[in-house]
Design a protein around this motif. Structure first.
Motif, PDB file in Angstrom:
ATOM      1  N   VAL A 175      71.975  53.206  14.201  1.00 15.82           N
ATOM      2  CA  VAL A 175      71.729  54.586  14.636  1.00 15.82           C
ATOM      3  C   VAL A 175      73.034  55.226  15.103  1.00 15.82           C
ATOM      4  CG1 VAL A 175      70.499  56.019  16.309  1.00 15.82           C
ATOM      5  CG2 VAL A 175      69.322  54.103  15.202  1.00 15.82           C
ATOM      6  N   CYS A 176      73.851  54.451  15.816  1.00 16.97           N
ATOM      7  CA  CYS A 176      75.147  54.956  16.281  1.00 16.97           C
ATOM      8  C   CYS A 176      76.033  55.321  15.094  1.00 16.97           C
ATOM      9  CB  CYS A 176      75.820  53.909  17.158  1.00 16.97           C
ATOM     10  SG  CYS A 176      77.359  54.438  17.934  1.00 16.97           S
ATOM     11  N   ASP A 177      76.090  54.452  14.104  1.00 19.33           N
ATOM     12  CA  ASP A 177      76.899  54.730  12.909  1.00 19.33           C
ATOM     13  C   ASP A 177      76.453  56.003  12.198  1.00 19.33           C
ATOM     14  OD1 ASP A 177      78.786  52.663  12.944  1.00 19.33           O
ATOM     15  OD2 ASP A 177      77.425  51.245  11.979  1.00 19.33           O
ATOM     16  N   ALA A 178      75.137  56.298  12.260  1.00 18.48           N
ATOM     17  CA  ALA A 178      74.597  57.461  11.548  1.00 18.48           C
ATOM     18  C   ALA A 178      74.672  58.744  12.366  1.00 18.48           C
ATOM     19  CB  ALA A 178      73.141  57.191  11.157  1.00 18.48           C
ATOM     20  N   THR A 179      75.051  58.637  13.657  1.00 18.12           N
ATOM     21  CA  THR A 179      75.081  59.799  14.549  1.00 18.12           C
ATOM     22  C   THR A 179      76.534  60.156  14.839  1.00 18.12           C
ATOM     23  OG1 THR A 179      73.003  59.056  15.571  1.00 18.12           O
ATOM     24  CG2 THR A 179      74.312  60.690  16.784  1.00 18.12           C
ATOM     25  N   PRO A 180      77.002  61.326  14.409  1.00 13.76           N
ATOM     26  CA  PRO A 180      78.424  61.667  14.542  1.00 13.76           C
ATOM     27  C   PRO A 180      78.979  61.557  15.955  1.00 13.76           C
ATOM     28  CG  PRO A 180      77.349  63.205  13.055  1.00 13.76           C
ATOM     29  CD  PRO A 180      76.263  62.351  13.630  1.00 13.76           C
ATOM     30  N   ALA A 181      78.175  61.803  16.974  1.00 14.70           N
ATOM     31  CA  ALA A 181      78.676  61.758  18.349  1.00 14.70           C
ATOM     32  C   ALA A 181      78.965  60.348  18.839  1.00 14.70           C
ATOM     33  CB  ALA A 181      77.659  62.416  19.287  1.00 14.70           C
ATOM     34  N   CYS A 182      78.499  59.353  18.106  1.00 13.35           N
ATOM     35  CA  CYS A 182      78.554  57.962  18.565  1.00 13.35           C
ATOM     36  C   CYS A 182      79.581  57.164  17.769  1.00 13.35           C
ATOM     37  CB  CYS A 182      77.171  57.324  18.420  1.00 13.35           C
ATOM     38  SG  CYS A 182      76.950  55.765  19.290  1.00 13.35           S
ATOM     39  N   GLU A 183      80.237  56.221  18.424  1.00 12.85           N
ATOM     40  CA  GLU A 183      81.250  55.400  17.759  1.00 12.85           C
ATOM     41  C   GLU A 183      80.991  53.920  18.010  1.00 12.85           C
ATOM     42  OE1 GLU A 183      85.127  56.567  19.000  1.00 12.85           O
ATOM     43  OE2 GLU A 183      84.992  58.577  18.125  1.00 12.85           O
ATOM     44  N   THR A 184      81.151  53.111  16.981  1.00 14.58           N
ATOM     45  CA  THR A 184      80.967  51.660  17.109  1.00 14.58           C
ATOM     46  C   THR A 184      82.312  50.941  17.136  1.00 14.58           C
ATOM     47  OG1 THR A 184      80.673  51.505  14.707  1.00 14.58           O
ATOM     48  CG2 THR A 184      78.677  51.648  16.063  1.00 14.58           C
ATOM     49  N   SER A 185      83.252  51.558  17.831  1.00 11.05           N
ATOM     50  CA  SER A 185      84.550  50.933  18.093  1.00 11.05           C
ATOM     51  C   SER A 185      85.097  51.578  19.359  1.00 11.05           C
ATOM     52  CB  SER A 185      85.526  51.136  16.922  1.00 11.05           C
ATOM     53  OG  SER A 185      85.774  52.523  16.723  1.00 11.05           O
ATOM     54  N   GLY A 186      86.113  50.956  19.932  1.00 12.36           N
ATOM     55  CA  GLY A 186      86.694  51.495  21.142  1.00 12.36           C
ATOM     56  C   GLY A 186      86.104  50.870  22.390  1.00 12.36           C
ATOM     57  N   GLU A 187      86.626  51.262  23.565  1.00 12.63           N
ATOM     58  CA  GLU A 187      86.271  50.580  24.808  1.00 12.63           C
ATOM     59  C   GLU A 187      84.818  50.795  25.209  1.00 12.63           C
ATOM     60  OE1 GLU A 187      88.606  51.827  28.108  1.00 12.63           O
ATOM     61  OE2 GLU A 187      88.066  53.944  27.961  1.00 12.63           O
ATOM     62  N   GLN A 188      84.255  51.963  24.913  1.00  7.48           N
ATOM     63  CA  GLN A 188      82.859  52.206  25.259  1.00  7.48           C
ATOM     64  C   GLN A 188      81.935  51.275  24.476  1.00  7.48           C
ATOM     65  OE1 GLN A 188      81.068  56.070  24.221  1.00  7.48           O
ATOM     66  NE2 GLN A 188      80.404  56.234  26.361  1.00  7.48           N
ATOM     67  N   TRP A 189      82.189  51.178  23.167  1.00  9.81           N
ATOM     68  CA  TRP A 189      81.386  50.281  22.337  1.00  9.81           C
ATOM     69  C   TRP A 189      81.566  48.835  22.769  1.00  9.81           C
ATOM     70  CZ3 TRP A 189      77.440  49.523  19.241  1.00  9.81           C
ATOM     71  CH2 TRP A 189      77.388  48.347  18.504  1.00  9.81           C
ATOM     72  N   GLU A 190      82.778  48.405  23.029  1.00  7.17           N
ATOM     73  CA  GLU A 190      83.033  47.025  23.420  1.00  7.17           C
ATOM     74  C   GLU A 190      82.365  46.702  24.756  1.00  7.17           C
ATOM     75  OE1 GLU A 190      84.274  44.703  21.558  1.00  7.17           O
ATOM     76  OE2 GLU A 190      84.675  46.123  19.925  1.00  7.17           O
ATOM     77  N   ALA A 191      82.339  47.672  25.657  1.00 10.32           N
ATOM     78  CA  ALA A 191      81.662  47.460  26.940  1.00 10.32           C
ATOM     79  C   ALA A 191      80.158  47.329  26.727  1.00 10.32           C
ATOM     80  CB  ALA A 191      81.963  48.600  27.896  1.00 10.32           C
TER      81      ALA A 191
END
Length: 368
Positions: free
Chosen positions: A260-276
């Motif tokens: 769902v994150c990958d399909a939603t432009p506002a969301c990213e599956t990389s970076g510190e937020q995703w890793e947390a």
């Protein structure tokens, strides 16, 4: 807690290594304890309406059959402070005769991981005899779920959501952070005693977004879906062999948060937020529920409970009955349970720092 983070981790690692060796040796050569005529209190630090209650009530009669002497295993509930009340109480209990065991969840682990000042318990003092993985499902009223464009949640960003929460430092931080990453406006109502209470808020129309761990979803939410009053949005997923997020084996037809994150432009599956998010997901779900004997438990007691849970897991009908009640997840004893305990009580410093800062900025939660 008084120990520094580094010192605590070293001490915890050493303690779990010793206990793993201790338990392994005991299973091979210990004599066990006889519980004939006794009652075992299986204490759960949540209300009787949530996933931990369903997990404990599933295991209690099976454990009674497997323990020497077939004692009565009674599940008792001690809710409060998102399980911190019960965990602090258990920390004060010394081993006596093997008639006390304690069940925890990720909502017990997270305050410990975050250094919550209310935490007075130390996992390194306890003796794990079972570890259970699980998953979680987020769901919505059908009218809101239908607004999603496939997996893209962008259309939901204009909605106002209410969510019944045990607290931002509990397991609820996983859905709260996930929904924020998707750009959703979710206002939590803090203070509920268990996730089952959140489901009841949803059923009464007091909340319009919710999540449940798998056992509670299977028992409490599936009927709502069948009745047309709820619709699944996504699962949190499961952990693949290479550490990646994959589909939950209990709900293989549902998309994961990552999808769902990958399909939603506002969301990213990389970076510190995703890793947390991923770090706390891993600490909270693959290592989600555990059974402990108290501090000072004898080798014979550890042997007895480990063998009993091994016997339960070896039942010919276990896979079938557990799938419908708990879902399809690993159930572990011995060294595997020790490894799971370590996984559930450690996160990278960077992930902890991100979440501590996020909790302060978003919810005004101070953990110093």
């Amino acid at each position: 807690m008084n120990l520094s983070e580094t010192t605590r981790r070293v001490a915890f690692s050493a303690a779990t290594s010793v206990l793993a060796s201790f338990a392994t040796q005991g299973v091979a050569g210990g004599h066990g304890i006889d519980l004939a005529g006794k009652t075992v209190d299986f204490v759960i630090p949540f209300s009787e309406s949530g996933g931990s209650a369903k997990w404990a009530n599933f295991y209690a009669p099976l454990l009674s059959e497997a323990l020497p002497g077939n004692p009565t295993v009674v599940v008792k509930f001690m809710p409060g402070a998102g399980s911190t009340k019960g965990a602090n109480w258990f920390q004060e209990q010394a081993y006596n005769d093997g008639t006390l065991i304690f069940g925890t969840s990720g909502s017990t682990q997270f305050p410990y991981l975050l250094g919550d000042p209310r935490v007075r318990y130390e996992y390194g003092d306890w003796n794990v005899v079972l570890a259970s993985g699980t998953g979680g499902v987020a769901y919505l009223p059908p009218d809101l779920a239908s607004k999603m464009d496939g997996l893209d949640a962008t259309a939901l960003q204009s909605e106002n959501f209410i969510y019944g929460s045990q607290g931002a430092t509990r397991l609820d931080l996983v859905p709260l952070l996930a929904w924020e990453m998707l750009g959703l406006n979710v206002e939590p109502v803090f203070g509920i005693k268990g996730r089952g209470d959140g489901r009841l808020m949803f059923e009464r129309g007091e909340a319009n977004i919710d999540y449940q761990t798998s056992s509670s979803y299977l028992k409490g939410v599936t009927p709502l879906v069948e009745a047309g009053t709820a619709m699944p949005m996504m699962t949190w997923g499961a952990l693949g062999e290479n550490g990646e997020i994959v589909r939950d084996p209990t709900f293989p037809d549902m998309p994961t948060f990552k999808e769902v994150c990958d399909a939603t432009p506002a969301c990213e599956t990389s970076g510190e937020q995703w890793e947390a998010w991923k770090a706390f997901f891993v600490a909270g779900f693959p290592a989600q529920k555990m059974v402990f004997l108290p501090n000072g438990a004898s080798e014979d007691a550890i042997v007895t409970y480990t063998k009993a849970f091994d016997e339960v897991l070896a039942r010919n009908d276990f896979a079938e009955i557990s799938a419908s009640r708990l879902g399809v997840y690993p159930q572990m004893t011995g060294d595997a349970a020790q490894a799971t305990l370590a996984q559930g009580t450690q996160v990278p410093d960077e992930a902890k720092a991100f979440v501590v800062n996020w909790l302060s900025e978003r919810y005004g939660v101070t953990l110093n």
